[in-house]
Motif scaffolding. Structure first.
Motif, PDB file in Angstrom:
ATOM      1  N   THR A  75       0.940  -1.116   0.308  1.00  0.00           N
ATOM      2  CA  THR A  75       0.115   0.060   0.077  1.00  0.00           C
ATOM      3  C   THR A  75       0.967   1.300   0.115  1.00  0.00           C
ATOM      4  O   THR A  75       0.507   2.554  -1.006  1.00  0.00           O
ATOM      5  N   GLY A  79       1.677   3.133  -3.904  1.00  0.00           N
ATOM      6  CA  GLY A  79       0.079   4.232  -3.283  1.00  0.00           C
ATOM      7  C   GLY A  79       1.078   5.261  -3.302  1.00  0.00           C
ATOM      8  O   GLY A  79       2.421   5.783  -3.596  1.00  0.00           O
ATOM      9  N   PHE A  81       1.159   8.236  -1.881  1.00  0.00           N
ATOM     10  CA  PHE A  81       1.037   8.661  -0.591  1.00  0.00           C
ATOM     11  C   PHE A  81       2.594  10.186  -1.139  1.00  0.00           C
ATOM     12  O   PHE A  81       3.591   9.375  -1.658  1.00  0.00           O
ATOM     13  N   ALA A  85       1.875  12.844   3.626  1.00  0.00           N
ATOM     14  CA  ALA A  85       0.502  11.366   3.542  1.00  0.00           C
ATOM     15  C   ALA A  85       1.623  10.148   3.871  1.00  0.00           C
ATOM     16  O   ALA A  85       1.225   9.465   4.605  1.00  0.00           O
ATOM     17  N   ALA A  89       1.404   7.497   6.437  1.00  0.00           N
ATOM     18  CA  ALA A  89       1.036   5.955   6.200  1.00  0.00           C
ATOM     19  C   ALA A  89       2.874   4.896   6.981  1.00  0.00           C
ATOM     20  O   ALA A  89       2.326   4.028   7.187  1.00  0.00           O
ATOM     21  N   GLU A 269      -3.328   3.126  -4.141  1.00  0.00           N
ATOM     22  CA  GLU A 269      -3.930   4.440  -3.983  1.00  0.00           C
ATOM     23  C   GLU A 269      -4.707   4.544  -3.377  1.00  0.00           C
ATOM     24  O   GLU A 269      -4.670   5.452  -2.320  1.00  0.00           O
ATOM     25  N   TYR A 270      -5.573   3.720  -2.226  1.00  0.00           N
ATOM     26  CA  TYR A 270      -6.525   3.569  -1.583  1.00  0.00           C
ATOM     27  C   TYR A 270      -6.667   2.877  -0.185  1.00  0.00           C
ATOM     28  O   TYR A 270      -7.422   3.330   0.560  1.00  0.00           O
ATOM     29  N   GLY A 271      -5.567   1.699  -0.899  1.00  0.00           N
ATOM     30  CA  GLY A 271      -5.900   1.069   0.467  1.00  0.00           C
ATOM     31  C   GLY A 271      -6.483   0.090   0.445  1.00  0.00           C
ATOM     32  O   GLY A 271      -6.398  -1.151   1.245  1.00  0.00           O
ATOM     33  N   ARG A 276     -12.525   4.459   0.885  1.00  0.00           N
ATOM     34  CA  ARG A 276     -11.682   5.353   1.472  1.00  0.00           C
ATOM     35  C   ARG A 276     -11.603   6.236   1.733  1.00  0.00           C
ATOM     36  O   ARG A 276     -12.605   7.493   0.948  1.00  0.00           O
ATOM     37  N   ARG A 278      -8.443   8.528   3.145  1.00  0.00           N
ATOM     38  CA  ARG A 278      -6.694   8.838   2.715  1.00  0.00           C
ATOM     39  C   ARG A 278      -6.347  10.167   3.168  1.00  0.00           C
ATOM     40  O   ARG A 278      -7.497  11.305   3.039  1.00  0.00           O
ATOM     41  N   THR A 282     -10.836  11.074  -0.441  1.00  0.00           N
ATOM     42  CA  THR A 282     -11.678  10.285  -0.172  1.00  0.00           C
ATOM     43  C   THR A 282     -11.973   9.781  -1.067  1.00  0.00           C
ATOM     44  O   THR A 282     -11.597  10.582  -2.447  1.00  0.00           O
TER      45      THR A 282
END
Length: 327
Positions: A75, A79, A81, A85, A89, A269-271, A276, A278, A282
């Motif tokens: 993730t 992702g 992030f 962010a 994470a 990107e959103y897990g 979701r 983040r 959202t």
């Protein structure tokens, strides 16, 4: 994998390696002082109410950290992030690993030198509630360490072209013309999960009664309303709803500054899938593939995966232009 990527991956995976190592070392040290069937589950009052074979402790410990560690690493490293962010994470992974590792270690130590019953089950074992507070404290401390380590490395930066372009496609509308766009979102995994929950609920009712069977059945009923969700774009903005009118997600048009269409990877990107949240964005992730990405007035993003997203994004930009022209 280059040195930069290797360093970033090592940073993320480190807590999921250290925590199980500590727990397994404790297991080896106290192995001869543990009962054949240690307490494995504790009620709200801290008293043990379930037991398991001793060999399952190292097996479950390794499996839990392996699964969560791989998921977290994929993730974070795959992702999108960026900046703060990304640091959050990484810190979240350190906090989660520390919290889980502490509770597993506390449960193990609670069984040390416990009196064995007739079947080798630990007797009189309890896990005080203060252990939960201690686990939370360990999570906060580890999260701070993770954030500090992440801050020592350059955080990933957003790729060029990630923002919606100002000259994105529009749809030509006549004066006074009212138009809307809607698409159903098919998903294979939602019906399967609903069926699985119904099966689990039925088994729970038969084996343990209402306390075990009712929760999965209620969740199945709620999820059944989203087996065939629908995405609507009109003068109200973006609306995502299921078979019923509730629950639904709506982003008003006056909160949207621009929209674009692009491919979205929900896991990276959103897990995961579903609704979701983040840092900075959202989304409603119902499948992998193309989706509408709306940039909001506060700089956050809202995304929903849906087919023909280019048309939905183009209509949103047209409606945004009309709204601005009216004001």
């Amino acid at each position: 994998m280059n040195r930069k990527n290797l360093g970033g991956t090592t940073l993320v995976v480190l807590p999921f390696l250290l925590a199980p190592v500590v727990d397994l070392v404790l297991f080896l040290v106290f192995r001869d002082r543990l009962p054949d069937r240690p307490a494995s589950h504790f009620a709200v009052d801290g008293q043990a109410d379930r037991h398991m074979e001793l060999i399952w402790y190292p097996v479950l410990c390794a499996l839990v950290f392996a699964v969560t560690g791989v998921s977290w690493v994929l993730t974070v490293t795959r992702g999108k992030f960026h900046g703060r962010a990304h640091r959050l994470a990484v810190a979240g992974g350190y906090a989660f690993a520390a919290f889980l590792g502490w509770l597993l270690a506390a449960a193990l130590l609670a069984n040390v030198d416990a009196v064995e019953g007739a079947r080798g089950e630990a007797q009189g074992v309890s896990l005080p509630m203060w252990q939960l507070a201690a686990a939370l404290g360990a999570a906060v401390l580890a999260g701070g360490i993770g954030a500090g380590l992440a801050a020592l490395r350059p955080a990933p930066v957003p790729p060029a072209g990630d923002e919606p372009a100002g000259d994105a496609a529009r749809i030509a509308l006549a004066d006074g013309e009212v138009v809307g766009w809607t698409r159903g979102v098919g998903s294979l995994w939602l019906p399967l999960i609903v069926l699985l929950l119904v099966a689990l609920g039925a088994v729970g009712l038969i084996v343990s009664g209402w306390a075990a069977g009712l929760p999965p059945l209620l969740i199945a009923v709620l999820m059944a309303g989203f087996v065939r969700p629908c995405v609507v774009v009109d003068r109200r903005g973006i609306t995502v709803s299921g078979t019923l009118r509730w629950p639904r997600v709506r982003v008003p048009l006056d909160r949207i500054e621009a929209a674009s269409s692009r491919h979205i990877n929900p896991l990276a990107e959103y897990g995961g899938w579903g609704y979701r949240i983040r840092p900075g964005r959202t989304g409603v992730m119902l499948r992998s593939g193309e989706g509408i990405v709306a940039t909001l007035a506060d700089g956050r993003k809202f995304a929903v995966t849906v087919e023909d997203s280019a048309t939905g994004a183009a209509l949103l930009n047209t409606l945004i232009d009309q709204r601005k022209a009216e004001h």
